[in-house]
Scaffold this motif. Structure first.
Motif, PDB file in Angstrom:
ATOM      1  N   GLY A 118      10.523   9.002  14.258  1.00  0.00           N
ATOM      2  CA  GLY A 118      11.439   9.665  13.375  1.00  0.00           C
ATOM      3  C   GLY A 118      11.683   9.014  12.017  1.00  0.00           C
ATOM      4  O   GLY A 118      12.590   9.644  11.471  1.00  0.00           O
ATOM      5  N   PHE A 119      10.941   8.403  11.541  1.00  0.00           N
ATOM      6  CA  PHE A 119      10.890   8.203  10.023  1.00  0.00           C
ATOM      7  C   PHE A 119       9.556   8.687   9.557  1.00  0.00           C
ATOM      8  O   PHE A 119       8.441   9.203  10.240  1.00  0.00           O
ATOM      9  N   TRP A 120       9.808   8.878   7.951  1.00  0.00           N
ATOM     10  CA  TRP A 120       8.507   9.316   7.168  1.00  0.00           C
ATOM     11  C   TRP A 120       7.857   7.920   6.569  1.00  0.00           C
ATOM     12  O   TRP A 120       8.797   7.056   6.220  1.00  0.00           O
ATOM     13  N   ILE A 121       6.647   7.982   6.318  1.00  0.00           N
ATOM     14  CA  ILE A 121       6.220   6.684   5.578  1.00  0.00           C
ATOM     15  C   ILE A 121       4.910   7.233   4.650  1.00  0.00           C
ATOM     16  O   ILE A 121       4.225   8.178   4.886  1.00  0.00           O
ATOM     17  N   GLY A 164       8.451   3.493   1.996  1.00  0.00           N
ATOM     18  CA  GLY A 164       7.283   3.339   1.039  1.00  0.00           C
ATOM     19  C   GLY A 164       6.623   2.268   1.360  1.00  0.00           C
ATOM     20  O   GLY A 164       7.235   1.033   1.323  1.00  0.00           O
ATOM     21  N   ALA A 165       5.447   2.148   1.508  1.00  0.00           N
ATOM     22  CA  ALA A 165       4.637   0.929   1.968  1.00  0.00           C
ATOM     23  C   ALA A 165       3.957   0.342   0.624  1.00  0.00           C
ATOM     24  O   ALA A 165       3.224   0.924  -0.104  1.00  0.00           O
ATOM     25  N   LEU A 166       4.796  -0.712   0.260  1.00  0.00           N
ATOM     26  CA  LEU A 166       4.507  -1.184  -1.145  1.00  0.00           C
ATOM     27  C   LEU A 166       3.075  -1.769  -1.063  1.00  0.00           C
ATOM     28  O   LEU A 166       2.360  -1.809  -1.967  1.00  0.00           O
ATOM     29  N   ALA A 167       2.826  -2.724   0.030  1.00  0.00           N
ATOM     30  CA  ALA A 167       1.526  -3.335   0.218  1.00  0.00           C
ATOM     31  C   ALA A 167       0.441  -2.450   0.389  1.00  0.00           C
ATOM     32  O   ALA A 167      -0.588  -2.746  -0.333  1.00  0.00           O
ATOM     33  N   ALA A 168       0.498  -1.234   0.907  1.00  0.00           N
ATOM     34  CA  ALA A 168      -0.708  -0.069   0.747  1.00  0.00           C
ATOM     35  C   ALA A 168      -0.783   0.392  -0.717  1.00  0.00           C
ATOM     36  O   ALA A 168      -1.856   0.450  -1.123  1.00  0.00           O
ATOM     37  N   ALA A 169       0.277   0.534  -1.071  1.00  0.00           N
ATOM     38  CA  ALA A 169       0.094   1.085  -2.757  1.00  0.00           C
ATOM     39  C   ALA A 169      -0.399   0.463  -3.679  1.00  0.00           C
ATOM     40  O   ALA A 169      -1.093   0.488  -4.463  1.00  0.00           O
ATOM     41  N   ASN A 170      -0.051  -1.067  -3.330  1.00  0.00           N
ATOM     42  CA  ASN A 170      -0.785  -2.153  -4.183  1.00  0.00           C
ATOM     43  C   ASN A 170      -2.226  -2.348  -4.125  1.00  0.00           C
ATOM     44  O   ASN A 170      -2.730  -3.020  -4.817  1.00  0.00           O
ATOM     45  N   ARG A 171      -2.878  -1.601  -3.116  1.00  0.00           N
ATOM     46  CA  ARG A 171      -4.275  -1.640  -2.727  1.00  0.00           C
ATOM     47  C   ARG A 171      -4.797  -0.551  -2.832  1.00  0.00           C
ATOM     48  O   ARG A 171      -6.061  -0.135  -2.705  1.00  0.00           O
ATOM     49  N   ASP A 172      -4.467   0.882  -3.363  1.00  0.00           N
ATOM     50  CA  ASP A 172      -4.755   2.022  -3.422  1.00  0.00           C
ATOM     51  C   ASP A 172      -5.740   2.166  -4.589  1.00  0.00           C
ATOM     52  O   ASP A 172      -5.647   2.088  -5.746  1.00  0.00           O
ATOM     53  N   PRO A 173      -6.999   2.354  -4.110  1.00  0.00           N
ATOM     54  CA  PRO A 173      -8.042   2.736  -4.969  1.00  0.00           C
ATOM     55  C   PRO A 173      -8.111   3.765  -6.094  1.00  0.00           C
ATOM     56  O   PRO A 173      -8.647   3.713  -6.980  1.00  0.00           O
ATOM     57  N   GLU A 174      -7.436   4.689  -5.690  1.00  0.00           N
ATOM     58  CA  GLU A 174      -6.954   5.701  -6.530  1.00  0.00           C
ATOM     59  C   GLU A 174      -6.216   5.426  -7.790  1.00  0.00           C
ATOM     60  O   GLU A 174      -6.435   6.056  -8.985  1.00  0.00           O
TER      61      GLU A 174
END
Length: 402
Positions: free
Chosen positions: A38-41, A316-326
Motif C-alpha cells: 500500500g505504499f509507493w517507493i 524514497g530509497a536513499l541508499a538506492a539513489a546513492n548508487r544510481d549509475p544514471e
C-alpha cells in the motif's frame, strides 16, 4: 524489467548482509513502484532528490491511503505517535520552521567548531583503547561512545546516567523500520511512553540546575513565551538525543568497515590529507546511514509514467539513489574517495528537512576516518555483525585487529 516482475522486499535472502544488489533491481524495475502493502517507493537519484526538496508533507494526518502496517489505525492522531508526532521530523511549516529556528542555534558553524577539541580528545582516547587492546570492537570503543558523549554533553545530560535511556532509544528507533509487526509496534509505544516520562524528569532536573547547554537554552526559550509547549520541548529533546547519535554511529562504523575493505582507498586517505572532507561524503554515499525516507503527498506526484495520488505514503530509497549509475556513472558501486560530486549524495536530506546536525556528523567523521587509518595502517577485520535493521542499517559489532 517491469514493476510487475520485481517487488521491493527487504526481508529477501542476502538483503541484511548486502542490500545494494536488491536496490539495483529496484531501480531497474522502474522509477516508482506501488507496493502490494500500500505504499509507493522511488529509487532513482533525480526523483529522490526532487522529493526531498518538494513541499510534500511529513505529517501523517494527510494520509488518505494507509500502508498495510498502519491498517490497524482508524485515525492518524499525533498523540498516538512516537514523540507525540511533535518533533521536527513530523512537522510541516509553520511549526517546523519555529521549532527548527529554536534548536538550530546550537548547530551554527561557530558552535560546531567549538566542539572540535572535545571530539579530537574523545577520538584519541578511543584509539588509545583500541591500541592497548590489540583486538577490539570498534563500535563499542569508538563509533558509539563518540557521538553519544557529544550529544549528551551538548544537551547537558550527565553521560554516566544513560543506561536505560540507551536501551529505550534502541527500541524507539524501530519506528523508522518498515513492516513493523504488531508486537514491535507495542514495544515501540511502551518504550516511547517511558522515554517521554524520563525526559520530562530530566527537564525538571535541568530547570533546577541550569547550565550552559542546549537543554537549558530550549527551556529558556519555552519560558520566554516562544510558544514551545512542555510536550514540544520533550519531543525535541527526544529527537535530538536519538538523531544526535544513532545515525552517526552507523556512519562511523560502516565507514571504517568500508575503508578496511578497500585498502587502496585507506592508503590514499593516509597519504593525501586533503581528501578527508570529500571522503566523508563518499563513504556516506557508498554505505548510506539511513536507507529510507518518507513523505506524504499533498498533491498528485508524477514520477516517470506513474502518477502517485495525493495522500499517499511515498518512500524514497536513499541508499538506492546513492548508487544510481544514471547519476554517479558506471562506477557507482565503487568506493572512490576523490569522487568530485560525492557531496551530492542524498544521505542527509535537502530542503527544509536537511539534517540539522549535518555539520556535526561531518566534523566527527572527518576526524575519525583519517586518524583511524593513520594510527592503524595494518588493521584487519576479524568479525562483524549487522544490527538487523532495514532503515537505520549498521553494524552491531565490528571486531578489528589493529
Amino acid at each position: 524489467m517491469s514493476t510487475e516482475t520485481f517487488v521491493f522486499d527487504p526481508t529477501a535472502p542476502g538483503f541484511a548482509d548486502d542490500p545494494y544488489p536488491h536496490y539495483a533491481q529496484l531501480r531497474a524495475a522502474g522509477p516508482a513502484q506501488h507496493h502490494p502493502l500500500g505504499f509507493w517507493i522511488i529509487s532513482r537519484h533525480a526523483d529522490v532528490a526532487a522529493l526531498q526538496r518538494s513541499p510534500h508533507s511529513v505529517d501523517e494526518q494527510h494520509l488518505r491511503h494507509l500502508p498495510a502496517w498502519k491498517s490497524g489505525s482508524t485515525e492518524v492522531r499525533k498523540e498516538s505517535r512516537v514523540m507525540g508526532g511533535l518533533s521536527m521530523l513530523d512537522q510541516d511549516p509553520p511549526d517546523h520552521t519555529r521549532l527548527r529556528r529554536l534548536v538550530s542555534k546550537a548547530f551554527t558553524p561557530r558552535s560546531i567548531e567549538s566542539l572540535q577539541p572535545r571530539v579530537e580528545e574523545l577520538v584519541e582516547q578511543a584509539l588509545a583503547r583500541l591500541a592497548a587492546a590489540g583486538t577490539a570492537d570498534v563500535i563499542a570503543e569508538l563509533a558509539f561512545p563518540l557521538p553519544f558523549t557529544i550529544i549528551s554533553e551538548m544537551l547537558g545530560i550527565p553521560v554516566g546516567e544513560h543506561t536505560r535511556l540507551r536501551e529505550l532509544t534502541e527500541i524507539v528507533v524501530l519506528v523508522f523500520e518498515p513492516f513493523a509487526s504488531a508486537e514491535t509496534q507495542d514495544r515501540i509505544r511502551a518504550a516511547n511512553q517511558e522515554l517521554f516520562g524520563m525526559v520530562r524528569e530530566l527537564i525538571r532536573w535541568k530547570r533546577a540546575t541550569p547550565g550552559d547547554d542546549l537543554l537549558t537554552a530550549l527551556i529558556s526559550a519555552e519560558d520566554n513565551g516562544d510558544m514551545l509547549s512542555e510536550d514540544e520541548l520533550i519531543s525535541q529533546v527526544m529527537f535530538l538525543y536519538i538523531a544526535g547519535h544513532e545515525t552517526t554511529v552507523t556512519h562511523l562504523g560502516s565507514g571504517i568497515l568500508s575503508l578496511l575493505r578497500h585498502p587502496d582507498q585507506a592508503r590514499r586517505l593516509r597519504t593525501e590529507p586533503d581528501l578527508a572532507a570529500g571522503a566523508v561524503d563518499e563513504l556516506m554515499r557508498f554505505d548510506t546511514p539511513v536507507h529510507l525516507m518518507r513523505r506524504i503527498t499533498l498533491a498528485p506526484l508524477r514520477v516517470g509514467e506513474h502518477e502517485i495520488p495525493a495522500g499517499s505514503w511515498v518512500i524514497g530509497a536513499l541508499a538506492a539513489a546513492n548508487r544510481d549509475p544514471e547519476f554517479w556513472g558506471a562506477d557507482a558501486d565503487d568506493l572512490r574517495l576523490d569522487r568530485p560530486n560525492a557531496h551530492q549524495n542524498v544521505s542527509l536530506g535537502a530542503g527544509i528537512h536537511h539534517c540539522l546536525g549535518a555539520a556535526l556528523v561531518r566534523m566527527e567523521a572527518r576526524i575519525v576516518f583519517p586518524r583511524f587509518v593513520t594510527r592503524f595502517p595494518e588493521a584487519a577485520v576479524v568479525d562483524q555483525t549487522w544490527n538487523g535493521r532495514i532503515n537505520l542499517r549498521g553494524l552491531a559489532t565490528l571486531t578489528v585487529a589493529v
